[in-house]
Design an enzyme around this catalytic site. Structure first.
Site, PDB file in Angstrom:
ATOM      1  N   HIS A 156       0.817  -1.226   0.000  1.00 10.78           N
ATOM      2  CA  HIS A 156       0.000   0.000   0.000  1.00 10.78           C
ATOM      3  C   HIS A 156       0.842   1.264   0.000  1.00 10.78           C
ATOM      4  CE1 HIS A 156      -4.035  -1.740   0.561  1.00 10.78           C
ATOM      5  NE2 HIS A 156      -3.327  -2.777   0.964  1.00 10.78           N
ATOM      6  N   ASP A 167       3.685   9.185  -1.018  1.00 13.91           N
ATOM      7  CA  ASP A 167       2.501   8.417  -0.611  1.00 13.91           C
ATOM      8  C   ASP A 167       2.274   7.293  -1.601  1.00 13.91           C
ATOM      9  OD1 ASP A 167       0.276   7.904   0.983  1.00 13.91           O
ATOM     10  OD2 ASP A 167      -0.371   9.995   0.969  1.00 13.91           O
TER      11      ASP A 167
HETATM   12  P1  ADQ Z   1      -3.051   5.963   4.578  1.00 12.93           P
HETATM   13  O1  ADQ Z   1      -1.648   6.378   4.793  1.00 12.93           O
HETATM   14  O2  ADQ Z   1      -3.865   5.774   5.782  1.00 12.93           O
HETATM   15  O3  ADQ Z   1      -3.134   4.643   3.704  1.00 12.93           O
HETATM   16  P2  ADQ Z   1      -4.843   7.492   2.656  1.00 12.93           P
HETATM   17  O4  ADQ Z   1      -4.836   6.777   1.376  1.00 12.93           O
HETATM   18  O5  ADQ Z   1      -4.826   8.959   2.516  1.00 12.93           O
HETATM   19  O6  ADQ Z   1      -3.666   7.126   3.631  1.00 12.93           O
HETATM   20  O7  ADQ Z   1      -6.169   7.095   3.388  1.00 12.93           O
HETATM   21  C1  ADQ Z   1      -6.538   7.708   4.557  1.00 12.93           C
HETATM   22  C2  ADQ Z   1      -7.983   7.370   4.875  1.00 12.93           C
HETATM   23  O8  ADQ Z   1      -8.230   7.882   6.176  1.00 12.93           O
HETATM   24  C3  ADQ Z   1      -8.984   8.014   3.955  1.00 12.93           C
HETATM   25  O9  ADQ Z   1     -10.042   7.162   3.681  1.00 12.93           O
HETATM   26  C4  ADQ Z   1      -9.457   9.243   4.744  1.00 12.93           C
HETATM   27  O10 ADQ Z   1     -10.797   9.632   4.496  1.00 12.93           O
HETATM   28  C5  ADQ Z   1      -9.307   8.788   6.147  1.00 12.93           C
HETATM   29  N1  ADQ Z   1      -9.005   9.944   7.008  1.00 12.93           N
HETATM   30  C6  ADQ Z   1      -7.930  10.733   6.992  1.00 12.93           C
HETATM   31  N2  ADQ Z   1      -8.059  11.707   7.911  1.00 12.93           N
HETATM   32  C7  ADQ Z   1      -9.227  11.529   8.509  1.00 12.93           C
HETATM   33  C8  ADQ Z   1      -9.923  12.195   9.548  1.00 12.93           C
HETATM   34  N3  ADQ Z   1      -9.411  13.256  10.161  1.00 12.93           N
HETATM   35  N4  ADQ Z   1     -11.119  11.707   9.912  1.00 12.93           N
HETATM   36  C9  ADQ Z   1     -11.616  10.617   9.310  1.00 12.93           C
HETATM   37  N5  ADQ Z   1     -11.023   9.958   8.334  1.00 12.93           N
HETATM   38  C10 ADQ Z   1      -9.832  10.412   7.940  1.00 12.93           C
HETATM   39  C11 ADQ Z   1      -2.187   3.775   3.091  1.00 12.93           C
HETATM   40  C12 ADQ Z   1      -1.130   4.408   2.194  1.00 12.93           C
HETATM   41  C13 ADQ Z   1      -1.800   5.259   1.132  1.00 12.93           C
HETATM   42  C14 ADQ Z   1      -2.792   4.394   0.341  1.00 12.93           C
HETATM   43  C15 ADQ Z   1      -3.714   3.672   1.269  1.00 12.93           C
HETATM   44  C16 ADQ Z   1      -4.567   2.674   0.508  1.00 12.93           C
HETATM   45  O11 ADQ Z   1      -0.245   5.197   2.975  1.00 12.93           O
HETATM   46  O12 ADQ Z   1      -0.836   5.780   0.244  1.00 12.93           O
HETATM   47  O13 ADQ Z   1      -3.565   5.256  -0.502  1.00 12.93           O
HETATM   48  O14 ADQ Z   1      -3.004   2.945   2.250  1.00 12.93           O
HETATM   49  O15 ADQ Z   1      -3.775   1.775  -0.185  1.00 12.93           O
END
Ligand code: ADQ
Length: 746
Positions: free
Chosen positions: A445, A651
């Protein structure tokens, strides 16, 4: 950690539900059921426990209502569940569990009675939805013929009545309605105990396994006795009824306001189930990730604020729930250092869950150490933050082996297995070693770094060897897949092709599977009526334009760099003061790793500095919220924003970028400013791409975003929305699984 810690935590939890079997669990077996009865010390222990506030105690038994009433008379606070869940009484009168059954087992009961009539000391016990032939005291000479005849009679009858099953208990044979299981009592007690309840489940025989399987991740299923040598879904064990009673007495003390009592023989973890039983496990998809998702909805505002969110859960849960299968991972709890890891199962969730509890020290070194402080920063090309320790690598190897040992008998040996992320790179070799034959895939991921960075890991070759034991290795972007292939070419003897690697006579597929979201969910939520707390936030920033940041609080997300750029923007464009506000929502993450605590401090200092330097009485430049929001609320925030700054330093993909696009009003969309170093930038080329390492450049890009004409915003958004609709959570998961299944046929 002290071995009594989890039990003290359970004892102090409110509300607490306790569901215990009677015979064999709290009282020893007797030759005839009517001879087994709870003595005065059992009755007073139950009365004491049931009297405590916030406590719901229920006895669940295979016995009839009248017997339970008689045996437990004088305990009005104790709820009763009779006939394996067919009847229950909580305070008032007995009520029947809702049942769809039409035929009582009258005919087979008569047949069994006819068989028993000719055999000394054999007898049949009749209940509403079951009939049980007892033969504990039947002579050894007569027993085999009786059992064979009874098995044949019940076997025939059950064929014509598939809603019934044959159950072979200790010295008894029972035909029972399948719908009448003790698991019903678990759901019933959970309801009675109230929101947020944890349950303690005690039982000893095969009917209690239904109850153990219904345990949720917060519950503690305890097997009393040796379980007749069979494998059990319980996570803990007590030696026998005396120990169970002593434990309940200890629990009563620990739950009272008195000082913590000295521990008695507390339940110990059930060791990992014996291998070699996998022949009967079905072929079904097994998903393995370091941590299990939180499938339960948060129950309090405090839980909503702190909820642990992550992209993996957001993307995988809807797909897996639809498809069935099992998800296996760490349950978020640690065991004492010397305890063997234990596994638990819950089949009544969607998807089914299996979990592992890890010893505290291994967890610290493996997860907080090698995963979070070595692999995470290095894979994000932040080598300055990475450090390596032998003991942590050794823990990584050990914990991967624990996951493998625990996972290998959860599903049949030919099942497809899908492993997630950098925590479990050594799992395929472990599963193969234990005889797994089905295809095993891995999806990363996060970014895969260039070979120069990857080779800084002291164990880079061993990790690559582990990766090459999978049948399929997937990445979000072409770039990451190429980085991987280059690393394989440089550091291993494998032969590298365009989309596969030949290694030790095996073929490892390498694929690109960009992850997405469920776009309709965000569109619908953004269209729905705005929640009161989001309205309040928007009123506080209006009429200024809104610049939004939403991330896990992680140094890879570039939050301080973004705030610096916002500050620089205000310095360079004073005319915008009072006309723009930034809202940064950061969800707490990995708070026990020191770098994350420092990051939080740095962000809070920066917010203070910017507000101090630029703020006015009527205008707060940056509002910072250290909390989580439900996705529905986030969608409404996304919809209201004029600009989203999604500016990670690096990311894997970044789902926030996609969520923001999905939530926009196509007629008046906001602008997505997206880091060039997010995996999403490979697909979302119509975003305003920016360099998070360059403060001046980001400040200029922000000006451009705020001033972008509506026509350009609409044109960019239309293309971005098409991309988000095309690559979704479903296409990602289905695509990966199809490629994984295809590995078998080659
Ligand atoms: P993450 O590093 O967790 O995932 P991301 O893809 O941005 O990063 O997903 C974050 C999730 O958390 C989103 O669904 C978002 O809505 C939620 N989120 C963030 N802040 C929030 C808040 N304050 N309140 C509620 N929800 C919140 C890892 C990798 C990423 C990759 C994903 C999926 O680091 O690069 O995209 O896995 O593979």
């Amino acid at each position: 950690m002290n071995p009594s810690d989890p039990w003290i935590a359970l004892a102090r939890h409110a509300p607490l539900g306790i569901l215990s079997d009677l015979d064999g669990t709290l009282i020893p077996f007797a030759p005839r059921p009517e001879e087994a009865r709870p003595g005065p010390h059992v009755l007073s222990a139950l009365a004491d426990l049931a009297r405590l506030p916030g406590t719901s105690l229920a006895i669940v038994s295979g016995r009839r209502r009248e017997e339970l009433d008689r045996l437990l008379a004088g305990l009005p606070a104790v709820s009763l569940v009779a006939e394996h869940g067919a009847w229950r009484r909580g305070g008032g009168a007995w009520e029947a569990a809702p049942t769809p059954l039409a035929t009582p087992p009258e005919a087979i009961a008569r047949e069994l009675e006819a068989l028993a009539a000719g055999v000394k000391k054999a007898f049949v016990e009749r209940k509403s939805w079951s009939a049980c032939l007892h033969f504990r005291e039947v002579s050894r000479r007569e027993k085999p013929a009786l059992v064979v005849a009874a098995q044949a009679a019940v076997g025939e009858w059950v064929k014509a009545h598939p809603e019934y099953e044959l159950l072979e208990a200790a010295e008894a044979l029972e035909v029972r309605a399948i719908a009448m299981r003790k698991s019903n009592a678990v759901a019933w007690l959970r309801d009675r105990a109230g929101t947020g309840a944890r349950l303690l489940l005690l039982g000893d025989d095969v009917t209690d396994e239904d109850m153990f399987r219904a345990a949720g991740p917060g519950d503690e299923p305890v097997i009393v006795g040796a379980a007749g040598g069979r494998s059990t879904a319980a996570r803990w064990r007590l030696a026998g009824p005396n120990e169970a009673l002593a434990f309940l007495q200890w629990l009563t003390e620990a739950r009272s306001d008195r000082p913590t009592p000295a521990p008695v023989a507390l339940p110990v973890p059930v060791a990992i189930r014996p291998k070699g039983r996998r022949g009967d496990a079905p072929r079904r998809l097994l998903v393995i990730s370091n941590r299990l998702p939180e499938l339960r909805s948060p129950v309090s505002p405090e839980e909503v604020r702190k909820r642990n969110v992550g992209g993996l859960v957001s993307a995988l849960e809807p797909v897996l729930s639809k498809r069935g299968g099992m998800w296996f991972g760490w349950n978020g709890r640690t065991a004492p250092a010397d305890a063997p890891p234990s596994v638990g199962l819950s089949e009544n969730t969607s998807p089914a869950l299996a979990w592992l509890e890890l010893p505290q020290q291994s967890y610290d070194r493996y997860y907080n150490g090698f995963c979070n402080r070595s692999l995470w920063p290095l894979f994000h090309t932040l080598p300055g933050r990475a450090r390596f320790a032998d003991a942590e690598w050794e823990a990584y190897v050990r914990v991967n082996a624990m996951y493998g040992a625990a996972a290998c008998d959860l599903v049949g040996a030919d099942s497809p297995v899908w492993v997630h992320d950098y925590h479990l790179y050594l799992l395929a070799s472990e599963l193969r070693r234990l005889g797994h034959r089905g295809p095993i895939g891995h999806f990363l991921h996060i970014p895969f770094p260039s070979v120069d960075v990857f080779s800084m890991i002291p164990w880079a070759e061993q990790l690559l060897e582990g990766m090459l034991e999978f049948d399929l290795v997937g990445f979000h972007t072409r770039r990451f897949a190429e980085n991987f292939l280059q690393a394989v070419g440089a550091l291993s003897p494998a032969v590298v092709g365009d989309d596969a690697v030949e290694h030790r006579g095996r073929r490892v597929r390498v694929g690109v599977f960009p992850i997405g979201i469920v776009p309709e969910g965000f569109q619908e939520a953004a269209d729905s009526e705005t929640a009161a707390e989001i309205t309040a936030l928007l009123q506080a920033t209006a009429p200024a334009k809104l610049v939004l940041g939403v991330d896990r609080l992680d140094y890879t997300k570039g939050i301080p760099e973004r705030l610096e750029a916002f500050g620089r923007f205000l310095e360079c464009n004073p005319a915008w003061k009072g006309r723009v506000s930034m809202v940064q929502v950061s969800v707490p993450s990995r708070a026990d790793v020191p770098e994350y605590a420092e990051q939080r401090q740095r962000i809070e200092n920066l917010v203070g500095r910017i507000n101090g330097e630029h703020g006015e009485a009527h205008w707060v430049p940056v509002r910072y919220l250290y909390r989580s929001y439900p996705h529905r609320h986030l969608a409404q925030l996304y919809r209201a924003a004029d600009v989203a700054m999604v500016t990670p330093l690096r990311d894997g993909m970044n789902l926030v970028a996609k969520e923001f696009v999905a939530a926009q009003d196509p007629a008046r969309p906001g602008v997505l400013m997206l880091s060039r170093f997010a995996g999403a930038a490979e697909e979302m080329k119509e975003a305003l791409l920016t360099n998070p390492w360059h403060t001046d450049g980001m400040a200029r890009d922000l000006l451009r975003a705020l001033e972008m004409p509506e026509e350009e915003r609409r044109a960019r958004h239309a293309k971005l929305a098409a991309c988000v609709a095309q690559t979704t959570a479903a296409t990602w998961a289905e695509g990966f699984l199809a490629a994984l299944e295809a590995c078998r046929s080659v």
